[in-house]
Design a protein around this motif. Structure first.
Motif, PDB file in Angstrom:
ATOM      1  N   ARG A 110       0.827  -1.201   0.000  1.00 17.36           N
ATOM      2  CA  ARG A 110       0.000   0.000   0.000  1.00 17.36           C
ATOM      3  C   ARG A 110       0.863   1.253   0.000  1.00 17.36           C
ATOM      4  O   ARG A 110       1.804   1.363   0.777  1.00 17.36           O
ATOM      5  N   GLU A 113      -1.778   6.939  -3.498  1.00 14.52           N
ATOM      6  CA  GLU A 113      -2.246   6.928  -4.880  1.00 14.52           C
ATOM      7  C   GLU A 113      -1.892   8.258  -5.543  1.00 14.52           C
ATOM      8  O   GLU A 113      -1.953   9.311  -4.906  1.00 14.52           O
ATOM      9  N   ARG A 114      -1.525   8.218  -6.806  1.00 18.88           N
ATOM     10  CA  ARG A 114      -1.111   9.445  -7.486  1.00 18.88           C
ATOM     11  C   ARG A 114      -2.297  10.372  -7.721  1.00 18.88           C
ATOM     12  O   ARG A 114      -3.444   9.936  -7.840  1.00 18.88           O
ATOM     13  N   ALA A 122      -6.111  12.560  -5.355  1.00 20.07           N
ATOM     14  CA  ALA A 122      -6.230  11.337  -6.144  1.00 20.07           C
ATOM     15  C   ALA A 122      -7.683  11.071  -6.547  1.00 20.07           C
ATOM     16  O   ALA A 122      -7.961  10.662  -7.667  1.00 20.07           O
ATOM     17  N   ARG A 123      -8.624  11.326  -5.630  1.00 22.20           N
ATOM     18  CA  ARG A 123     -10.037  11.044  -5.914  1.00 22.20           C
ATOM     19  C   ARG A 123     -10.966  12.212  -5.637  1.00 22.20           C
ATOM     20  O   ARG A 123     -12.110  12.210  -6.087  1.00 22.20           O
TER      21      ARG A 123
END
Length: 131
Positions: A110, A113-114, A122-123
């Motif tokens: 883990r 995240e980019r 990321a999101r």
């Protein structure tokens, strides 16, 4: 001249990398030239670092010298744990089996995240406005 290492291991977690050398000794753990209790004052980190030794009942048998870089304290502590476990796994096949069943030889993949274009993280999306 520095003492020759009995076992070596490289531990990784997030962006941290720990290079571990295990020497015959009386149980001293040194991280980046300091005692591990000084480098990691939080007890949870200290327990994590000692867990591979506790599983193999090897506390007090080896001196451990660690160079760790990158990441934050949690990533570094878990990288050190991974490195110690990998180095101790070289000792014997039974030690390797015990550490593997405890899940200490598995690299925790883990990572952060980019960030994607058009998004804030990321999101996370920008706020939607109807008008």
């Amino acid at each position: 001249m520095a003492q020759q290492a009995l076992y070596r291991g490289t531990g990784r977690r997030k962006t941290s990398v720990a290079r571990v050398r295990i020497l015959p000794g009386e149980g001293k753990i040194t991280v980046n030239g300091r005692d591990y209790t000084e480098y990691f004052p939080r007890l949870t980190y200290q327990h994590a670092i000692r867990s591979p030794l506790r599983i193999l009942d090897a506390e007090g048998r080896y001196d451990i010298v660690v160079k760790v870089e990158g990441g934050g304290p949690t990533g570094q502590a878990e990288a050190v744990r991974h490195g110690i476990a990998r180095a101790l796994a070289e000792e014997s096949e039974s030690a390797r089996a015990e550490l593997k069943s405890a899940g200490l030889l598995t690299r925790d993949a883990r990572a952060v995240e980019r960030k994607k274009y058009g998004l804030k993280k990321a999101r996370k999306r920008p706020q939607f406005s109807k008008r």
